[in-house]
Write a protein that holds these residues in place. Structure first.
Motif, PDB file in Angstrom:
ATOM      1  N   ARG A  40       0.828  -1.209   0.000  1.00 55.03           N
ATOM      2  CA  ARG A  40       0.000   0.000   0.000  1.00 55.03           C
ATOM      3  C   ARG A  40       0.862   1.258   0.000  1.00 55.03           C
ATOM      4  NH1 ARG A  40      -5.450   0.845   3.591  1.00 55.03           N
ATOM      5  NH2 ARG A  40      -6.038   2.882   2.739  1.00 55.03           N
ATOM      6  N   GLU A  41       1.940   1.247   0.804  1.00 52.98           N
ATOM      7  CA  GLU A  41       2.844   2.392   0.849  1.00 52.98           C
ATOM      8  C   GLU A  41       3.500   2.642  -0.498  1.00 52.98           C
ATOM      9  OE1 GLU A  41       5.476   1.281   3.959  1.00 52.98           O
ATOM     10  OE2 GLU A  41       4.110   1.854   5.582  1.00 52.98           O
ATOM     11  N   ALA A  42       3.825   1.568  -1.212  1.00 56.20           N
ATOM     12  CA  ALA A  42       4.476   1.708  -2.516  1.00 56.20           C
ATOM     13  C   ALA A  42       3.512   2.135  -3.606  1.00 56.20           C
ATOM     14  CB  ALA A  42       5.137   0.385  -2.902  1.00 56.20           C
ATOM     15  N   ILE A  43       2.256   1.704  -3.505  1.00 57.98           N
ATOM     16  CA  ILE A  43       1.287   1.896  -4.591  1.00 57.98           C
ATOM     17  C   ILE A  43       0.597   3.242  -4.508  1.00 57.98           C
ATOM     18  CG2 ILE A  43      -0.887   1.055  -5.551  1.00 57.98           C
ATOM     19  CD1 ILE A  43       0.034  -1.787  -4.640  1.00 57.98           C
ATOM     20  N   GLU A  44       0.140   3.624  -3.321  1.00 59.67           N
ATOM     21  CA  GLU A  44      -0.660   4.851  -3.183  1.00 59.67           C
ATOM     22  C   GLU A  44       0.143   6.075  -3.608  1.00 59.67           C
ATOM     23  OE1 GLU A  44      -3.965   3.888   0.251  1.00 59.67           O
ATOM     24  OE2 GLU A  44      -2.126   4.928   0.844  1.00 59.67           O
ATOM     25  N   GLY A  45      -0.411   6.857  -4.505  1.00 52.93           N
ATOM     26  CA  GLY A  45       0.231   8.078  -4.953  1.00 52.93           C
ATOM     27  C   GLY A  45       1.301   7.893  -6.005  1.00 52.93           C
ATOM     28  N   ALA A  46       1.568   6.649  -6.407  1.00 48.75           N
ATOM     29  CA  ALA A  46       2.631   6.391  -7.381  1.00 48.75           C
ATOM     30  C   ALA A  46       2.187   6.780  -8.786  1.00 48.75           C
ATOM     31  CB  ALA A  46       3.028   4.920  -7.345  1.00 48.75           C
ATOM     32  N   GLU A  47       3.145   7.246  -9.564  1.00 50.24           N
ATOM     33  CA  GLU A  47       2.884   7.567 -10.967  1.00 50.24           C
ATOM     34  C   GLU A  47       2.782   6.298 -11.797  1.00 50.24           C
ATOM     35  OE1 GLU A  47       5.116  10.005 -14.629  1.00 50.24           O
ATOM     36  OE2 GLU A  47       5.941  10.001 -12.601  1.00 50.24           O
ATOM     37  N   ALA A  48       3.585   5.300 -11.419  1.00 55.43           N
ATOM     38  CA  ALA A  48       3.565   3.988 -12.063  1.00 55.43           C
ATOM     39  C   ALA A  48       3.831   2.944 -10.995  1.00 55.43           C
ATOM     40  CB  ALA A  48       4.618   3.894 -13.167  1.00 55.43           C
ATOM     41  N   VAL A  49       3.342   1.734 -11.218  1.00 59.53           N
ATOM     42  CA  VAL A  49       3.537   0.625 -10.290  1.00 59.53           C
ATOM     43  C   VAL A  49       4.074  -0.572 -11.067  1.00 59.53           C
ATOM     44  CG1 VAL A  49       2.432  -0.977  -8.688  1.00 59.53           C
ATOM     45  CG2 VAL A  49       1.673   1.405  -8.777  1.00 59.53           C
ATOM     46  N   VAL A  50       5.091  -1.208 -10.501  1.00 54.25           N
ATOM     47  CA  VAL A  50       5.663  -2.404 -11.113  1.00 54.25           C
ATOM     48  C   VAL A  50       5.458  -3.580 -10.181  1.00 54.25           C
ATOM     49  CG1 VAL A  50       7.657  -3.415 -12.255  1.00 54.25           C
ATOM     50  CG2 VAL A  50       7.481  -0.919 -12.065  1.00 54.25           C
ATOM     51  N   VAL A  51       4.819  -4.627 -10.665  1.00 50.50           N
ATOM     52  CA  VAL A  51       4.726  -5.899  -9.954  1.00 50.50           C
ATOM     53  C   VAL A  51       5.772  -6.810 -10.591  1.00 50.50           C
ATOM     54  CG1 VAL A  51       3.284  -7.880  -9.371  1.00 50.50           C
ATOM     55  CG2 VAL A  51       2.278  -5.579  -9.498  1.00 50.50           C
ATOM     56  N   GLU A  94      17.422  -6.541   9.525  1.00 51.09           N
ATOM     57  CA  GLU A  94      17.479  -5.230  10.137  1.00 51.09           C
ATOM     58  C   GLU A  94      17.573  -4.149   9.072  1.00 51.09           C
ATOM     59  OE1 GLU A  94      20.825  -6.220  12.536  1.00 51.09           O
ATOM     60  OE2 GLU A  94      19.668  -6.210  14.375  1.00 51.09           O
ATOM     61  N   ASP A  95      18.310  -4.437   8.007  1.00 57.97           N
ATOM     62  CA  ASP A  95      18.433  -3.452   6.938  1.00 57.97           C
ATOM     63  C   ASP A  95      17.119  -3.280   6.205  1.00 57.97           C
ATOM     64  OD1 ASP A  95      20.319  -1.722   5.368  1.00 57.97           O
ATOM     65  OD2 ASP A  95      19.576  -3.001   3.753  1.00 57.97           O
ATOM     66  N   ASP A  96      16.338  -4.356   6.052  1.00 58.59           N
ATOM     67  CA  ASP A  96      15.019  -4.245   5.437  1.00 58.59           C
ATOM     68  C   ASP A  96      14.145  -3.272   6.218  1.00 58.59           C
ATOM     69  OD1 ASP A  96      15.566  -5.930   3.383  1.00 58.59           O
ATOM     70  OD2 ASP A  96      14.655  -7.689   4.314  1.00 58.59           O
ATOM     71  N   GLU A  97      14.282  -3.302   7.558  1.00 56.35           N
ATOM     72  CA  GLU A  97      13.500  -2.388   8.373  1.00 56.35           C
ATOM     73  C   GLU A  97      13.900  -0.942   8.096  1.00 56.35           C
ATOM     74  OE1 GLU A  97      14.093  -3.671  12.360  1.00 56.35           O
ATOM     75  OE2 GLU A  97      13.068  -5.586  12.086  1.00 56.35           O
ATOM     76  N   ASP A  98      15.173  -0.704   7.785  1.00 60.42           N
ATOM     77  CA  ASP A  98      15.618   0.643   7.448  1.00 60.42           C
ATOM     78  C   ASP A  98      14.918   1.164   6.198  1.00 60.42           C
ATOM     79  OD1 ASP A  98      17.312   0.654   9.593  1.00 60.42           O
ATOM     80  OD2 ASP A  98      19.109   0.148   8.447  1.00 60.42           O
ATOM     81  N   ASP A  99      14.533   0.271   5.289  1.00 59.37           N
ATOM     82  CA  ASP A  99      13.843   0.694   4.069  1.00 59.37           C
ATOM     83  C   ASP A  99      12.540   1.425   4.383  1.00 59.37           C
ATOM     84  OD1 ASP A  99      15.777  -0.229   2.421  1.00 59.37           O
ATOM     85  OD2 ASP A  99      14.693  -2.009   1.730  1.00 59.37           O
ATOM     86  N   ASP A 100      11.920   1.106   5.527  1.00 55.60           N
ATOM     87  CA  ASP A 100      10.666   1.758   5.898  1.00 55.60           C
ATOM     88  C   ASP A 100      10.854   3.261   6.078  1.00 55.60           C
ATOM     89  OD1 ASP A 100       9.458  -0.696   5.870  1.00 55.60           O
ATOM     90  OD2 ASP A 100       9.566  -1.002   8.039  1.00 55.60           O
ATOM     91  N   ASP A 101      12.065   3.686   6.451  1.00 60.12           N
ATOM     92  CA  ASP A 101      12.323   5.084   6.754  1.00 60.12           C
ATOM     93  C   ASP A 101      12.837   5.859   5.547  1.00 60.12           C
ATOM     94  OD1 ASP A 101      11.641   4.532   9.412  1.00 60.12           O
ATOM     95  OD2 ASP A 101      13.699   3.904   9.880  1.00 60.12           O
ATOM     96  N   ARG A 102      13.068   5.188   4.424  1.00 62.04           N
ATOM     97  CA  ARG A 102      13.617   5.869   3.263  1.00 62.04           C
ATOM     98  C   ARG A 102      12.493   6.435   2.390  1.00 62.04           C
ATOM     99  NH1 ARG A 102      17.550   1.202   3.088  1.00 62.04           N
ATOM    100  NH2 ARG A 102      19.429   2.013   4.068  1.00 62.04           N
ATOM    101  N   GLU A 103      12.877   7.328   1.492  1.00 59.29           N
ATOM    102  CA  GLU A 103      11.905   7.934   0.594  1.00 59.29           C
ATOM    103  C   GLU A 103      11.302   6.889  -0.329  1.00 59.29           C
ATOM    104  OE1 GLU A 103      13.538  10.346  -2.587  1.00 59.29           O
ATOM    105  OE2 GLU A 103      15.526   9.523  -2.193  1.00 59.29           O
ATOM    106  N   ASP A 104      10.130   7.188  -0.844  1.00 62.43           N
ATOM    107  CA  ASP A 104       9.465   6.314  -1.803  1.00 62.43           C
ATOM    108  C   ASP A 104       9.684   6.840  -3.211  1.00 62.43           C
ATOM    109  OD1 ASP A 104       8.401   4.595   0.129  1.00 62.43           O
ATOM    110  OD2 ASP A 104       6.699   5.933   0.477  1.00 62.43           O
TER     111      ASP A 104
END
Length: 391
Positions: A40-51, A94-104
Motif C-alpha cells: 500500500r505504501e508503494a502503490i498509493e500516490g505512485a505515478e507507475a507501479v511495477v509488480v 534489520e536493513d530491510d526495516e531501514d527501508d521503511d524510513d527511506r523515501e518512496d
C-alpha cells in the motif's frame, strides 16, 4: 517460542544448513499483513507501479522503468548501510526495516512470486490511483484464474504492460491480451525479461543499463560467461529489493566497492553451506539420466554446477523450507516438466517446485531430521514419469 530457537546466527553451520530461516516460522497472517502494508505504501500516490519477481531479472526491469520515469532513489544511504553491514553483524532483516524510513519512488515496486501474483495484482487494483501506469515483469500466471484480477487492474489503470520470458500457455496469453494488456513474451532460451523490457520500452537507455540486461541474461539463462552475473545473483538475493534496484540502476553490473566488500563478507559462509550440500549429495540413475540429489540451505546454482562437474545430468536441491530447485544441463532440458508434476514449473534447465506433502509441523520435523527424504522420493518419482514418457 524463544526467539533464540529460530536465530540462524546462533546456530552451528551444520544445523543452519539443515533448518529454514527465521521467516519460515512466522505465521502467514503476519507475512500477509506486512506485505499488504508495504504494498500500500508503494502503490498509493505512485505515478507507475511495477509488480515484479524479486530476483535479479525482475528487479532489473524495475531499474529500467525507474530510469524511464526519472524515478531512481538516492544511492548514498544504501551505500552507507552496505558499508556498515560488511563491517558488523547487522543482518539483512534489520536493513530491510531501514527501508521503511527511506523515501518512496514515484515508480512503486511490489515484489511477487507466481504463487502470490493474484494478491499483488489485487493490491494494485485496490490501492492505485486512477489512470496509473502498471507494469508486470518476469511473472507467468499458472492458469486463467488470474484474468478477473487482471481485468480489475486494467479498469483502474491508464495502461498495463506485461514483460516476461517464461513459457506461457497459449490460452492464458490470449486471455491476458484480451483483457487489454500489452503482453510481450520473449524466447525463454534466448532472452531474460530485462532484455524484453529493454527492447520494448521506447527509451534510449544509457550503456550501463543495457549492460545490466546483458549480464542479467548471463545469469538468468545460466550462460555463465560473464563473472559479473554471479555478483548480480548474490546481491539480488541478499539485499533488499529497493537497495538492489537503486544500486544497479545507478551503476549497472559494475558494482561499487561497498557492494563488492559486502559480497566478499557474505560469501565466506555461502561457500561453507555449498560445500555441506555437495558433501551430502547422492547420485541416482533415472532412465537415461544421472540425477544428483541433495538437501540444505544453500545457493542452488553453485551446488548444481558442482554436481554437474561430478557427472550429473540434472540436480535436485531440496530446501529446509520444503521447496526444491531442479537444474538441468545440455543432457537434460526437461526440468520444467519434472517440476510441473510436483506443484511447480520453470524453464527447461531451471525450475522449482514445492510438493504438496506437508500437512502439519510433524511433517516438517520429519523433513528436517531426514534431510528431505520424502520430498526427494516424490521428485525422483516425477523424473521416472518424465523418463517413461520420453521412452
Amino acid at each position: 517460542m524463544d526467539d533464540d530457537l529460530i536465530d540462524s546466527d546462533a546456530l552451528s553451520l551444520s544445523r543452519k544448513s539443515r533448518l529454514p530461516g527465521a521467516g519460515f516460522f512466522y505465521p502467514d497472517s503476519l507475512d500477509e499483513e506486512y506485505a499488504d502494508r508495504r504494498a500500500r505504501e508503494a502503490i498509493e500516490g505512485a505515478e507507475a507501479v511495477v509488480v515484479a519477481d524479486g530476483d535479479a531479472d525482475g528487479l532489473g526491469c524495475v531499474a529500467l522503468l525507474r530510469e524511464v520515469y526519472d524515478a531512481a532513489l538516492d544511492v548514498a544511504p544504501f551505500e552507507a548501510s552496505l558499508a556498515a553491514r560488511a563491517d558488523s553483524s547487522l543482518t539483512d532483516d534489520e536493513d530491510d526495516e531501514d527501508d521503511d524510513d527511506r523515501e518512496d519512488s514515484p515508480v512503486g515496486l511490489v515484489t511477487a512470486s507466481p504463487h502470490s501474483l493474484d494478491d499483488a495484482l489485487e493490491r494494485v487494483a485496490e490501492y492505485a490511483d486512477p489512470d496509473v501506469d502498471v507494469f508486470v515483469c518476469d511473472l507467468c500466471p499458472d492458469d486463467e484464474s488470474v484474468i478477473e484480477v487482471v481485468e480489475a487492474v486494467v479498469a483502474r489503470a491508464e495502461t498495463v504492460r506485461w514483460f516476461d520470458h517464461h513459457q506461457w500457455d497459449d490460452d492464458v496469453a490470449a486471455a491476458v491480451r484480451g483483457a487489454g494488456v500489452d503482453l510481450v513474451v520473449g524466447e525463454s532460451d534466448e532472452e531474460c525479461t530485462a532484455d524484453v523490457a529493454l527492447r520494448s520500452l521506447d527509451y534510449d537507455f544509457p550503456d550501463h543499463l543495457a549492460d545490466l540486461a546483458a549480464v542479467t541474461r548471463d545469469h538468468d539463462l545460466w550462460i555463465k560467461e560473464d563473472p559479473r552475473s554471479d555478483d548480480l545473483a548474490d546481491y539480488s538475493h541478499w539485499a533488499s529489493a529497493e537497495e538492489y534496484v537503486t544500486v544497479v540502476g545507478r551503476y549497472g553490473p559494475a558494482l561499487p566497492e561497498p557492494v563488492v566488500d559486502y559480497l566478499d563478507h557474505r560469501r565466506v559462509e555461502k561457500e561453507r553451506l555449498i560445500e555441506a550440500a555437495v558433501d551430502r549429495a547422492e547420485m541416482e540413475s533415472v532412465g537415461p539420466w544421472t540425477v544428483g540429489v541433495t538437501y540444505g540451505r544453500c545457493s542452488q546454482n553453485e551446488v548444481a554446477e558442482a554436481l554437474r562437474e561430478q557427472g550429473a545430468d540434472a540436480a535436485v536441491i531440496v530446501k529446509p523450507a520444503g521447496s526444491a530447485s531442479i537444474r538441468g544441463s545440455e543432457g537434460f532440458e526437461r526440468a520444467h516438466e519434472v517440476a510441473g508434476l510436483v506443484n511447480g514449473g520453470g524453464h527447461p534447465r531451471a525450475a522449482g517446485c514445492k510438493p504438496d506433502i506437508y500437512d502439519d509441523m510433524l511433517d516438517y520435523a520429519y523433513h528436517w531430521t531426514t534431510e528431505g527424504a520424502t520430498t526427494k522420493q516424490v521428485i525422483l518419482a516425477a523424473f521416472e514419469r518424465v523418463a517413461s514418457e520420453a521412452e
